[in-house]
Design a protein around this motif. Structure first.
Motif, short mmCIF file in Angstrom:
data_model
loop_
_atom_site.label_atom_id
_atom_site.label_comp_id
_atom_site.label_asym_id
_atom_site.label_seq_id
_atom_site.Cartn_x
_atom_site.Cartn_y
_atom_site.Cartn_z
N VAL A 244 0.83 -1.21 0.00
CA VAL A 244 0.00 0.00 0.00
C VAL A 244 0.87 1.26 0.00
O VAL A 244 0.75 2.11 -0.88
CB VAL A 244 -0.98 -0.02 1.20
CG1 VAL A 244 -1.75 1.30 1.28
CG2 VAL A 244 -1.94 -1.19 1.07
N CYS A 245 1.78 1.39 0.98
CA CYS A 245 2.56 2.63 1.08
C CYS A 245 3.92 2.51 0.40
O CYS A 245 4.64 3.50 0.27
CB CYS A 245 2.72 3.06 2.53
SG CYS A 245 3.76 1.98 3.53
N LEU A 246 4.31 1.29 -0.02
CA LEU A 246 5.57 1.01 -0.71
C LEU A 246 6.82 1.25 0.13
O LEU A 246 7.92 1.33 -0.39
CB LEU A 246 5.69 1.80 -2.03
CG LEU A 246 4.77 1.35 -3.16
CD1 LEU A 246 5.04 2.18 -4.42
CD2 LEU A 246 4.97 -0.13 -3.48
N LYS A 247 6.63 1.38 1.45
CA LYS A 247 7.81 1.46 2.32
C LYS A 247 8.24 0.05 2.67
O LYS A 247 7.46 -0.91 2.53
CB LYS A 247 7.46 2.22 3.60
CG LYS A 247 7.15 3.69 3.38
CD LYS A 247 6.83 4.34 4.71
CE LYS A 247 6.66 5.83 4.60
NZ LYS A 247 5.82 6.32 3.51
N LEU A 248 9.49 -0.08 3.18
CA LEU A 248 9.87 -1.36 3.74
C LEU A 248 8.84 -1.70 4.81
O LEU A 248 8.35 -0.80 5.50
CB LEU A 248 11.25 -1.27 4.40
CG LEU A 248 12.43 -0.99 3.48
CD1 LEU A 248 13.72 -0.96 4.27
CD2 LEU A 248 12.51 -2.05 2.38
N PHE A 249 8.54 -2.97 4.96
CA PHE A 249 7.46 -3.30 5.88
C PHE A 249 7.79 -2.90 7.32
O PHE A 249 6.91 -2.47 8.06
CB PHE A 249 7.10 -4.79 5.80
CG PHE A 249 5.79 -5.10 6.46
CD1 PHE A 249 4.62 -4.54 5.99
CD2 PHE A 249 5.74 -5.93 7.58
CE1 PHE A 249 3.40 -4.80 6.61
CE2 PHE A 249 4.52 -6.19 8.21
CZ PHE A 249 3.35 -5.62 7.73
N ILE A 250 9.06 -2.98 7.69
CA ILE A 250 9.44 -2.56 9.06
C ILE A 250 9.15 -1.07 9.25
O ILE A 250 8.68 -0.66 10.30
CB ILE A 250 10.95 -2.73 9.38
CG1 ILE A 250 11.64 -3.69 8.41
CG2 ILE A 250 11.18 -3.11 10.83
CD1 ILE A 250 13.16 -3.67 8.58
N GLU A 251 9.45 -0.28 8.22
CA GLU A 251 9.19 1.16 8.28
C GLU A 251 7.69 1.42 8.42
O GLU A 251 7.24 2.22 9.22
CB GLU A 251 9.70 1.86 7.02
CG GLU A 251 11.20 1.81 6.85
CD GLU A 251 11.92 2.51 8.00
OE1 GLU A 251 11.46 3.61 8.39
OE2 GLU A 251 12.91 1.94 8.51
N CYS A 252 6.92 0.73 7.57
CA CYS A 252 5.47 0.88 7.60
C CYS A 252 4.93 0.57 9.00
O CYS A 252 4.08 1.28 9.52
CB CYS A 252 4.85 -0.04 6.55
SG CYS A 252 3.05 -0.13 6.62
N GLN A 253 5.47 -0.49 9.59
CA GLN A 253 4.99 -0.90 10.92
C GLN A 253 5.40 0.10 12.00
O GLN A 253 4.71 0.27 12.99
CB GLN A 253 5.53 -2.30 11.25
CG GLN A 253 4.86 -3.39 10.46
CD GLN A 253 3.39 -3.56 10.83
OE1 GLN A 253 3.05 -4.12 11.86
NE2 GLN A 253 2.50 -3.05 9.98
N LYS A 254 6.55 0.76 11.79
CA LYS A 254 6.98 1.77 12.76
C LYS A 254 6.01 2.94 12.75
O LYS A 254 5.65 3.49 13.77
CB LYS A 254 8.39 2.27 12.39
CG LYS A 254 9.49 1.70 13.27
CD LYS A 254 10.82 2.36 12.92
CE LYS A 254 11.90 1.30 12.78
NZ LYS A 254 13.06 1.78 12.00
N ILE A 255 5.62 3.35 11.52
CA ILE A 255 4.76 4.52 11.39
C ILE A 255 3.32 4.17 11.77
O ILE A 255 2.63 4.96 12.40
CB ILE A 255 4.82 5.06 9.93
CG1 ILE A 255 6.26 5.45 9.59
CG2 ILE A 255 3.90 6.26 9.76
CD1 ILE A 255 6.50 5.70 8.11
N THR A 256 2.88 3.00 11.34
CA THR A 256 1.52 2.56 11.65
C THR A 256 1.56 1.21 12.35
O THR A 256 1.41 0.17 11.71
CB THR A 256 0.69 2.40 10.35
OG1 THR A 256 0.97 3.47 9.46
CG2 THR A 256 -0.79 2.34 10.65
N PRO A 257 1.83 1.22 13.65
CA PRO A 257 1.93 -0.08 14.33
C PRO A 257 0.58 -0.80 14.27
O PRO A 257 -0.46 -0.16 14.15
CB PRO A 257 2.26 0.29 15.78
CG PRO A 257 2.68 1.73 15.76
CD PRO A 257 1.99 2.35 14.58
N GLY A 258 0.65 -2.09 14.29
CA GLY A 258 -0.59 -2.88 14.23
C GLY A 258 -0.44 -3.96 13.20
O GLY A 258 0.66 -4.31 12.80
#
Ligand SMILES: [Zn+2]
Ligand SMILES: [Zn+2]
Ligand SMILES: [Zn+2]
Ligand SMILES: [Zn+2]
Ligand SMILES: [Zn+2]
Length: 281
Positions: A244-258
């Motif tokens: 969805v956001c095309l970030k590394l998944f770890i980054e995505c999870q940092k910004i939007t935990p869950g």
């Protein structure tokens, strides 16, 4: 390795794994003094085929037979690799191609086959194309310019010869960087990114307008969304990213935990307009 298989099981598991199996097993010449023979397991015989050949030592120290090495290297090429890395966990030593040729007892034809696959796999990564005029391999100085001059063709034809990096035909029209005037000079992969349908997410709440095909942000491989959640592991570079956001998944999870089923707080990344080029470390 675990329990031994019958010949029939072996054949079935070979068919399933899709390996190009040579009809006849290749065997090392016991008189070959350039090889180091070892007593023990074939470290690349992952299907317990029990090859008859003597085992010989590779530069990394692992023992192989010509057929197990051939099958392992074919598998790497089929996976899009252009280098030969030992298949033993934790070894990761890269063997030179000449060593593979010698140790897998490649016939001239097999060698040519391997070279072609290595080249086409590497070309995908390295931005190499074949000049439509002389069929020689070309690299370009400026990765953002599609108009490339071939020195060989220019010399042979005694006139400036340019070709288009995108449609791979002789350049048509004035020199410019983004496309030539040949009909249909388009990048099919970029067109796919541009025109693919959106995903109908039932599972990821509140996401609309996410394209169903993305280029892997790390290596550029085109991937179609097939899973319920928004994370995806690229089969080529093995990097996990958020569809969805095309970030590394770890980054995505940092910004939007869950969970991987929640919308990203940075929203849906827009459709990609170019293919990322893989910079291998
Ligand atoms: Zn090894
Ligand atoms: Zn040329
Ligand atoms: Zn073109
Ligand atoms: Zn990738
Ligand atoms: Zn995300």
């Amino acid at each position: 390795m675990g329990s031994k298989m019958s010949t029939e099981q072996r054949n079935i598991s070979r068919q399933l794994s899709g390996n190009a199996t040579t009809d006849q097993e290749k065997c090392y010449d016991p008189q070959d003094t350039s090889l180091t023979f070892v007593d023990g397991e074939d470290d690349l015989d992952f299907l317990c085929s029990d090859f008859k050949s003597l085992r010989a030592k590779m530069s990394c120290g692992h023992a192989v037979t010509p057929t197990s090495l051939y099958e392992w290297c074919s598998k790497l090429l089929d996976k899009g690799e252009c280098r030969f890395v030992c298949g033993q966990p934790k070894c990761n030593v890269e063997w030179p191609f000449l060593e593979v040729c010698k140790m897998a007892l490649l016939t001239p034809e097999e060698k040519k086959n391997f070279e072609e696959k290595m080249f086409s796999n590497a070309a995908d990564d390295l931005d190499i194309k074949v000049c439509p005029g002389c069929k020689s391999r070309a690299v370009r100085a400026d990765p953002s310019n599609l108009c490339v001059q071939c020195t060989e063709c220019t010399a042979a034809k005694k006139r400036t010869y340019r070709f288009c990096w995108q449609c791979l035909r002789e350049w048509k029209g004035p020199a410019r960087s983004d496309r030539c005037n040949n009909d249909g000079c388009v990048n099919l992969r970029v067109e796919t990114l541009r025109n693919c349908p959106d995903i109908m997410f039932d599972s990821v709440k509140g996401v609309t307008g996410c394209p169903s095909v993305r280029a892997c942000p790390t290596c550029g491989l085109l991937l179609e969304h097939k899973r319920a959640c928004k994370s995806m592991v690229c089969p080529r570079c093995k990097v996990k990213f958020c569809f969805v956001c095309l970030k590394l998944f770890i980054e995505c999870q940092k910004i939007t935990p869950g969970s991987a089923y929640n919308a990203c707080s940075t929203g849906v990344a827009p459709r990609q307009t170019s293919i990322p080029v893989w910079r291998r470390k």
